[in-house]
Motif scaffolding. Structure first.
Motif, PDB file in Angstrom:
ATOM      1  N   CYS A  58      35.492  -8.279  66.529  1.00 12.03           N
ATOM      2  CA  CYS A  58      35.851  -9.077  67.706  1.00 12.03           C
ATOM      3  C   CYS A  58      34.834  -8.820  68.832  1.00 12.03           C
ATOM      4  CB  CYS A  58      37.265  -8.719  68.161  1.00 12.03           C
ATOM      5  SG  CYS A  58      38.454  -8.604  66.788  1.00 12.03           S
ATOM      6  N   TYR A  60      34.579  -9.323  71.886  1.00 11.29           N
ATOM      7  CA  TYR A  60      34.992  -8.881  73.221  1.00 11.29           C
ATOM      8  C   TYR A  60      35.379  -7.414  73.254  1.00 11.29           C
ATOM      9  CZ  TYR A  60      39.295  -9.980  70.685  1.00 11.29           C
ATOM     10  OH  TYR A  60      40.271 -10.044  69.720  1.00 11.29           O
ATOM     11  N   CYS A  61      35.528  -6.789  72.082  1.00 14.78           N
ATOM     12  CA  CYS A  61      36.338  -5.570  72.031  1.00 14.78           C
ATOM     13  C   CYS A  61      35.538  -4.270  72.068  1.00 14.78           C
ATOM     14  CB  CYS A  61      37.223  -5.570  70.791  1.00 14.78           C
ATOM     15  SG  CYS A  61      38.395  -4.192  70.827  1.00 14.78           S
ATOM     16  N   GLN A  63      36.545  -1.532  71.178  1.00 12.50           N
ATOM     17  CA  GLN A  63      36.979  -0.630  70.106  1.00 12.50           C
ATOM     18  C   GLN A  63      36.396  -0.980  68.742  1.00 12.50           C
ATOM     19  OE1 GLN A  63      40.758   1.264  70.447  1.00 12.50           O
ATOM     20  NE2 GLN A  63      41.563  -0.545  71.462  1.00 12.50           N
ATOM     21  N   SER A  64      35.656  -2.066  68.678  1.00 10.46           N
ATOM     22  CA  SER A  64      35.066  -2.442  67.398  1.00 10.46           C
ATOM     23  C   SER A  64      33.987  -1.430  67.004  1.00 10.46           C
ATOM     24  CB  SER A  64      34.456  -3.841  67.513  1.00 10.46           C
ATOM     25  OG  SER A  64      33.631  -4.072  66.385  1.00 10.46           O
ATOM     26  N   ALA A 102      43.701   0.490  67.027  1.00  5.07           N
ATOM     27  CA  ALA A 102      42.472  -0.219  66.644  1.00  5.07           C
ATOM     28  C   ALA A 102      42.358  -0.252  65.123  1.00  5.07           C
ATOM     29  CB  ALA A 102      41.266   0.473  67.272  1.00  5.07           C
ATOM     30  N   ASP A 156      43.942 -15.493  70.410  1.00 11.23           N
ATOM     31  CA  ASP A 156      42.707 -15.244  71.179  1.00 11.23           C
ATOM     32  C   ASP A 156      42.036 -16.489  71.757  1.00 11.23           C
ATOM     33  OD1 ASP A 156      42.798 -12.531  71.279  1.00 11.23           O
ATOM     34  OD2 ASP A 156      41.359 -12.174  69.690  1.00 11.23           O
ATOM     35  N   THR A 231      29.273  -4.465  74.198  1.00  9.12           N
ATOM     36  CA  THR A 231      29.861  -5.557  73.400  1.00  9.12           C
ATOM     37  C   THR A 231      28.978  -6.799  73.533  1.00  9.12           C
ATOM     38  OG1 THR A 231      31.228  -6.371  75.233  1.00  9.12           O
ATOM     39  CG2 THR A 231      32.230  -4.736  73.783  1.00  9.12           C
TER      40      THR A 231
END
Ligand code: SAM
Ligand code: DTB
Ligand code: SF4
Length: 347
Positions: A58, A60-61, A63-64, A102, A156, A231
């Protein structure tokens, strides 16, 4: 009372969105006032129970695992830590505790731990919400059986723009998880993110998808993109604040009975913009200094904002006579509110 419709077309929604701002806001307020007390806002607190190293991409994330955001990764938190955080959130006046992981989806060996978290937070008298990625139907059923009230799983954005943002799971995957959550009897929390470079038509497309689900989500988080360094969306241009407010108003009109949550991104909104979002029909916020990994306004400044606007936090409705302990908790929450944890500007 406006009837719930599940047959919205994009043309109809776009026509509403494109009205003069005053007309759109007036219409949103009429719908809002027909279904809710306009001076009550639901208050949820978030906790990241497992942070970073997510296999999904993703854009935007933070945590990716695909991007380097210098986020400190954390394994699944101990149950004691989760309960302590839930207690702190309850003491500050939150009525719902949302736990996020996550994950692409929970592994079998994680399930006993998350089920225990649900049970223990639920036993404290709080509403429970989790967001753990995709769920199979047996996982959804196990969470529901443990007492989970809400499951958050966002669409989303519009189906057409989706592929620009996420490639590791499909829109259809998301719809299937939402179906499994519903089948298990849980309430659905489902929304999206604005400000990712999508068009107006995409914002309308997202809201039409949400409104036309077989049952509209009880909770609709509208996130403004938080641009996190590292990101792919770090340099995305700002969305015009009025376009954000217009989308909130459209969500309110098309989903009259849903709580529309002014979600991520409040840290970058001034008080006036947040007030406009409440006028447009937003009636829920995330409360507490942190979202999952990024900053949220200080609890003090939210209390101040509520006081300025004469907003009261929504209380849990307590089933009188059925459970004395819950009754007592409901009273404690009301006492806290009147003791000034949430200052009442009206009285
Ligand atoms: N991993 C699970 C999943 O995606 O299904 C649950 C956690 S995920 C962080 C929950 C939601 O947070 C995402 O669907 C997205 O809408 C929102 N989100 C994540 N990063 C964001 C950001 N930088 N700005 C705004 N919203 C964000
Ligand atoms: C949702 O729609 N927004 C919340 C919640 N559901 C889980 C998450 C926002 C995350 C913002 C980025 C971060 O703090 O990591
Ligand atoms: Fe993973 Fe959820 Fe972030 Fe996507 S939004 S990268 S699934 S934590």
């Amino acid at each position: 009372m406006s009837a719930i419709r599940h047959d919205w077309t994009r043309e109809q929604a776009l026509a509403l969105l494109k009205q003069p701002f005053s007309d759109l806001m007036f219409q949103a307020q009429q719908v809002h006032r027909a279904h809710f007390d306009p001076n009550r806002v639901q208050v949820s607190t978030l906790l990241s129970i497992k942070t970073g190293a997510c296999p999904e991409d993703c854009k935007y994330c933070p945590q990716s695992g695909h991007y380097n955001t210098e986020l400190e990764k954390e394994k699944l938190l101990d149950i004691e830590k989760v309960v302590a955080e839930a207690q702190a959130a309850r003491a500050k006046g939150a009525t719902r505790f949302c736990m996020g992981a996550a994950w692409r989806s929970p592994r079998a060996k994680d399930m006993p731990y998350v089920l225990d978290m649900v049970k223990q937070v639920k036993d404290m008298g709080m509403e429970t919400c989790m967001t753990l990625g995709m769920l199979e139907d047996d996982q959804a059923q196990a969470l529901a059986d443990a007492g989970l009230d809400y499951y958050n799983h966002n669409l989303d954005t519009s189906p057409e723009f989706y592929g620009e943002i996420i490639t590791t799971r499909t829109y259809q995957d998301r719809l299937e998880t939402l179906g499994n959550v519903r089948k298990a009897g849980m309430k659905v929390c489902c929304g999206g993110i604005l400000g990712m470079g999508e068009s107006e038509n995409d914002r309308v497309g997202l809201l039409v998808q949400l409104a036309n689900l077989p049952e509209q989500p009880e909770s609709v988080p509208i996130n403004m993109l938080v641009k996190v360094a590292g990101t792919p969306l770090e340099q995305e241009a700002d969305l015009n604040p009025f376009d954000f407010i217009r989308s909130v108003a459209l969500a309110r009109i098309m989903m009259p009975e849903s709580h529309v949550r002014l979600s991520a991104g409040r840290e970058n909104m001034n008080e006036q913009m947040q007030a406009l979002a409440f006028l447009a029909g937003a009636n829920s916020i995330f409360y507490g200094e942190k979202l999952l990994t990024t900053a949220n306004p200080e609890a003090d400044s939210d209390r101040q904002l509520f006081a300025t606007l004469g907003i009261q936090p929504e209380q849990l409705s307590v089933d009188h006579g059925e459970d004395a302990e819950l009754d007592h908790l409901g009273q404690r929450l009301r006492d806290q509110a009147s003791a000034g944890r949430f200052y009442n500007a009206v009285n």
